[in-house]
Design a protein around this motif. Structure first.
Motif, PDB file in Angstrom:
ATOM      1  N   LEU A  72      37.524  74.895  63.682  1.00  0.00           N
ATOM      2  CA  LEU A  72      38.961  75.115  63.557  1.00  0.00           C
ATOM      3  C   LEU A  72      39.665  73.778  63.719  1.00  0.00           C
ATOM      4  O   LEU A  72      40.804  73.604  63.330  1.00  0.00           O
ATOM      5  N   ARG A  74      36.855  75.500  69.659  1.00  0.00           N
ATOM      6  CA  ARG A  74      37.450  75.304  68.335  1.00  0.00           C
ATOM      7  C   ARG A  74      36.720  74.231  67.526  1.00  0.00           C
ATOM      8  O   ARG A  74      36.639  74.308  66.298  1.00  0.00           O
ATOM      9  N   SER A 104      39.144  75.854  75.251  1.00  0.00           N
ATOM     10  CA  SER A 104      39.427  76.315  73.887  1.00  0.00           C
ATOM     11  C   SER A 104      39.165  75.221  72.873  1.00  0.00           C
ATOM     12  O   SER A 104      38.597  75.468  71.808  1.00  0.00           O
TER      13      SER A 104
END
Lengths: 313, 224
Positions: free
Chosen positions: B51, B46, B42
């Motif tokens: 993010l 990201r 993840s």
């Protein structure tokens, strides 16, 4: 490739704003109770200073009639004879700043004084009439302000025939001072309650931002700019403010309508034709524009503080 | 298309989500990302979607150095990277159509264009008949397909998927993967994080394996 704002056509831009404005209005319409409660709080907060302003305007309008009553009394010197008096009366009658000149003959004045004062016997003992000739002068409306009347007074004091001039402006001045204080008071209350409206809108928008947190997150994930996310909240604030302003207008109008009957009766008792005037167009425009701007600004503050806290995880 | 050069992501407290990662994904490639949970899959995705920003090293997407993308330009970067999540991230108070239309609305497309593209995208994932439905009335597999339709509707060159089949049974998972293959065939670069090793090995694509934030293996795909 360079990143940046894609250039939108102006009609697309206007259309998007219109869409957001209407959808924001629709969102508020779908929760009528919550919207109405927020609008009511804003409305009551704004109705107070607006109502006081209208009341004050009415009082000043009522007092406007008294302002015109600022008259000057010219006391002439004892040695001035009849010919000079007539000459002076004619001269003042042609004065461009004066509306009316009234001559009070000392003999008539003495007679009246004897009749009204009850000093008949004592006055008879005098060997000559001690009263001077008096000219009562009423300036034109535009020269009735305290400053203009005072100027006239100094002008007349320089005349050879005049002993002294009396201007009874004290109470006019006091009244002006009192209404000035009241006006400032209304302003202070208006500013305080305006701040309260900012806080109310800000807090409401803050809660809305929290409720729509996931929507904001997802919008950020798919590439929504801050301006895009901010827009519906700003319109919400604008609508809250405007609806509060409209409500304030209704509240003040209803209050005036309820007061109108008793006030007319009271005015009738004083044989006055005073009529309570409603909110004028200028005040109404200021109220609605101001309330909308307060709503917009309140929401701007909330959005600025809380939107950047929400980042997609 | 995607370059990672000595990329390290350290979180406050010293935990390293990703340590010194190096790899390169060419345009039009379809790559699987596997590893145990917490291996850094993840984190890696990201970083590509901005993010998060890396602590050290360089991430380049489409030749763009992500460290140089200013905060206010992040939305424009994300419009070129479609993202798919395990939990779909759909808005439940909006219809399927409105959910899929969001990236286009955000980009400021015209009304007719939005309708045309959303229908094409929903047709692709086989949900054209459900455009007026709300997400809660759909099955898990259908919701995921709505999420996919939303990710590809604006035709981004890169699509990232984080555990897209995490909650689906094998049959539905295979359907989703077939869908990804179709996108790949038209030139979309895909990076799919999953721990479903059976599925991954059946697909015969390139596999990056992460373990404790480090890139352990890079297995090239079978030529198809």
């Amino acid at each position: 490739m360079k990143l940046g704002r894609s250039h939108l056509r102006i009609d697309t831009w206007v259309l998007r704003h219109l869409q957001v404005a209407l959808s924001s209005l629709g969102r508020l319409y779908r929760t009528p109770l919550a919207t109405l409660m927020t609008a009511a709080v804003i409305g009551i907060a704004l109705a107070l200073p607006t109502g006081m302003h209208v009341a004050l305007s009415n009082i000043q309008q009522l007092a406007g009639g008294w302002d015109g009553a600022a008259t000057l009394s010219l006391f002439l010197k004892q040695e001035v004879d009849e010919k000079q008096i007539i000459k002076l009366t004619n001269k003042l009658g042609a004065h461009p700043k004066l509306a009316e000149v009234q001559l009070i003959n000392p003999d008539i004045a003495l007679e009246e004084f004897q009749r009204l004062s009850g000093f008949k016997g004592a006055l008879k003992a005098l060997d000559r009439n001690p009263l001077p000739t008096v000219l009562i002068i009423e300036p034109l409306q535009q020269y009735s302000t305290p400053e203009a009347a005072e100027e006239l007074m100094t002008e007349f004091n320089r005349l050879a025939e005049v002993d002294f001039t009396q201007l009874d402006l004290q109470w006019v001045r006091r009244f002006h001072a009192i209404t000035e204080i009241a006006r400032r008071g209304v302003m202070v209350i208006g500013i305080l309650l305006g701040l309260a409206v900012l806080l109310i809108v800000g807090n409401t928008i803050r809660l809305e931002i929290q409720n729509r947190k996931s929507e904001i997150e997802i919008t950020k994930l798919i590439g929504g700019t801050d301006a895009f996310i901010r827009r519906p909240f700003l319109y919400n604030g604008l609508w809250y403010g405007l609806s509060g302003g409209i409500l304030a207008w209704l509240l003040v109008s209803i209050s005036l309508w309820m007061l109108n009957g008793p006030i007319e009766r009271l005015a009738g008792l004083y044989r006055s034709e005073f009529d309570l005037s409603a909110i004028d167009f200028y005040t109404l425009s200021i109220l609605l524009l101001g309330s909308a701007l307060l709503g917009l600004f309140g929401s701007w503050i909330a959005v600025g503080r809380h939107l950047s806290d929400i980042e997609p995880s | 298309m995607i370059h990672f050069e000595n990329v390290t992501k350290r979180y406050p407290g010293g935990y390293e989500g990703l340590s010194n990662a190096n790899f390169h994904v060419t345009p039009g490639e379809m790559v699987f990302l596997t590893g145990h949970s917490g291996a850094g899959k993840s984190t890696l995705l990201r970083l590509i979607g901005l993010l998060e920003r890396c602590t050290r090293g360089q991430v380049l997407v489409g030749g763009r150095n992500l460290a140089k993308v200013k905060r206010r330009h992040i939305p424009y970067h994300r419009r070129e990277v479609g993202m798919i999540f395990q939990d779909h991230r759909l808005l439940h108070d909006r219809t399927v159509f409105d959910n899929v239309a969001m990236p286009l609305v955000v980009a400021g497309l015209r009304h007719q264009e939005i309708g045309r593209r959303v229908h094409a995208s929903l047709d692709k994932v086989g949900l054209l008949s459900k455009e007026r439905a709300y997400p809660v009335t759909l099955s898990g597999g259908e919701q995921q397909r709505v999420g996919i339709a939303r990710a590809v509707v604006s035709k981004p060159p890169v699509v990232l998927a984080d555990e897209p089949t995490g909650n689906l049974d094998p049959e539905l998972s295979q359907e989703i993967m077939d869908l990804f293959c179709q996108f790949n065939q038209v030139g979309v670069t895909l990076l799919i994080a999953t721990h479903d090793l059976d599925l991954v090995s059946r697909m015969g694509k390139r596999i990056l394996t992460l373990s404790h934030g480090r890139l352990k293996r890079d297995v090239a795909g079978r030529a198809s």
